[in-house]
Scaffold this motif. Structure first.
Motif, PDB file in Angstrom:
ATOM      1  N   PRO A 148      38.719  46.873  40.352  1.00 12.14           N
ATOM      2  CA  PRO A 148      38.367  45.974  39.250  1.00 12.14           C
ATOM      3  C   PRO A 148      38.036  44.582  39.792  1.00 12.14           C
ATOM      4  N   PHE A 149      37.098  43.931  39.138  1.00  9.81           N
ATOM      5  CA  PHE A 149      36.635  42.637  39.629  1.00  9.81           C
ATOM      6  C   PHE A 149      37.754  41.607  39.666  1.00  9.81           C
ATOM      7  N   ASP A 150      38.664  41.633  38.690  1.00  7.82           N
ATOM      8  CA  ASP A 150      39.772  40.677  38.714  1.00  7.82           C
ATOM      9  C   ASP A 150      40.674  40.895  39.931  1.00  7.82           C
ATOM     10  N   SER A 151      40.811  42.136  40.373  1.00  8.88           N
ATOM     11  CA  SER A 151      41.586  42.426  41.582  1.00  8.88           C
ATOM     12  C   SER A 151      40.886  41.863  42.806  1.00  8.88           C
ATOM     13  N   ARG A 152      39.564  41.965  42.838  1.00 12.91           N
ATOM     14  CA  ARG A 152      38.797  41.402  43.950  1.00 12.91           C
ATOM     15  C   ARG A 152      38.996  39.884  44.019  1.00 12.91           C
ATOM     16  N   LEU A 153      38.895  39.246  42.866  1.00 12.33           N
ATOM     17  CA  LEU A 153      39.067  37.794  42.835  1.00 12.33           C
ATOM     18  C   LEU A 153      40.457  37.395  43.317  1.00 12.33           C
ATOM     19  N   ARG A 154      41.471  38.139  42.895  1.00  8.53           N
ATOM     20  CA  ARG A 154      42.841  37.851  43.312  1.00  8.53           C
ATOM     21  C   ARG A 154      42.983  38.013  44.828  1.00  8.53           C
ATOM     22  N   GLU A 155      42.406  39.070  45.392  1.00 12.36           N
ATOM     23  CA  GLU A 155      42.467  39.301  46.837  1.00 12.36           C
ATOM     24  C   GLU A 155      41.775  38.178  47.615  1.00 12.36           C
TER      25      GLU A 155
ATOM     26  N   HIS B  96      41.320  35.069  46.583  1.00 15.38           N
ATOM     27  CA  HIS B  96      42.155  33.873  46.453  1.00 15.38           C
ATOM     28  C   HIS B  96      43.341  33.949  47.408  1.00 15.38           C
TER      29      HIS B  96
ATOM     30  N   LYS C 155      28.658  36.704  39.263  1.00 17.10           N
ATOM     31  CA  LYS C 155      29.801  37.233  40.027  1.00 17.10           C
ATOM     32  C   LYS C 155      30.043  36.388  41.278  1.00 17.10           C
TER      33      LYS C 155
ATOM     34  N   GLU D  14      31.751  33.262  40.352  1.00 16.08           N
ATOM     35  CA  GLU D  14      33.176  33.473  40.100  1.00 16.08           C
ATOM     36  C   GLU D  14      33.955  33.554  41.416  1.00 16.08           C
TER      37      GLU D  14
ATOM     38  N   VAL E 280      37.093  30.962  42.758  1.00 17.57           N
ATOM     39  CA  VAL E 280      38.459  31.189  43.261  1.00 17.57           C
ATOM     40  C   VAL E 280      38.641  30.574  44.646  1.00 17.57           C
TER      41      VAL E 280
END
Length: 179
Positions: free
Chosen positions: A32-39, A41, A72, A75, A79
């Motif tokens: 999921p894209f939110d998981s990518r962003l978290r990784e 960060h 994308k 985004e 982060v």
């Protein structure tokens, strides 16, 4: 967005550049894209903690991309910039053409030409791979060259500049880049 996110940490001592670390974070295409962003960060936060960079430089979003990809990438940049801001590290942004002109001397330089110039500038025996990591190192070199040029210009004009310090430092300048 299934591409890798390249990063590089480069140390500058005067005009001498030394690569400290580079690589690329590639997550599974189905993540999921939110998981990518978290990784991303978390990666930046770890690099900031380990290397204590003086600056974070990122490549600006290339406007000729399709809108969805551009959003994308914006985004991802967000982060990265957030991680820098949380650590109170100044961030800088450079266009792909600006990076190419600064590093290779030609705004239309190919990926291979850029890899060659990055390898040469950092004294590497091989081209940095993957290309995303090489791109990130090129952004670091661009930032260092332009910052040093601004500093020289400020000194020549008698202006006290705090953007990049090259003198009276206890350690060399470190620049972390994510591309």
């Amino acid at each position: 967005m299934a591409g890798a996110t390249g990063y590089g940490v480069v140390e500058f001592n005067g005009s001498a550049a030394r690569m400290l670390r580079f690589g690329a974070l590639k997550l599974p295409a189905r993540a999921p894209f939110d998981s990518r962003l978290r990784e991303i960060h978390q990666l930046i936060a770890r690099l900031v903690e380990e290397f204590s960079p003086d600056a974070v430089a990122v490549e600006s979003v290339f406007t000729a991309l399709n809108v969805r990809t551009a959003l994308k990438l914006a985004e991802v940049r967000g982060v990265v910039l957030l991680a820098a801001a949380q650590a109170q590290i100044p961030s800088h942004s450079y266009s792909p053409r600006e990076v190419k002109v600064t590093v290779a001397g030609y705004g239309g330089a190919s990926k291979q030409q850029m890899q060659q110039m990055v390898s040469s500038a950092l004294g590497l025996s091989a081209y940095p791979e993957p290309a995303d990591a090489s791109d990130a190192l090129a952004v670091a070199l661009c930032h260092a060259h332009l910052s040093q040029a601004r500093e020289r210009m400020a000194r020549a004009m008698g202006i006290q500049s705090a953007t990049v310090a090259t003198g009276n430092r206890k350690r060399p300048i470190r620049i972390q880049v994510l591309q």
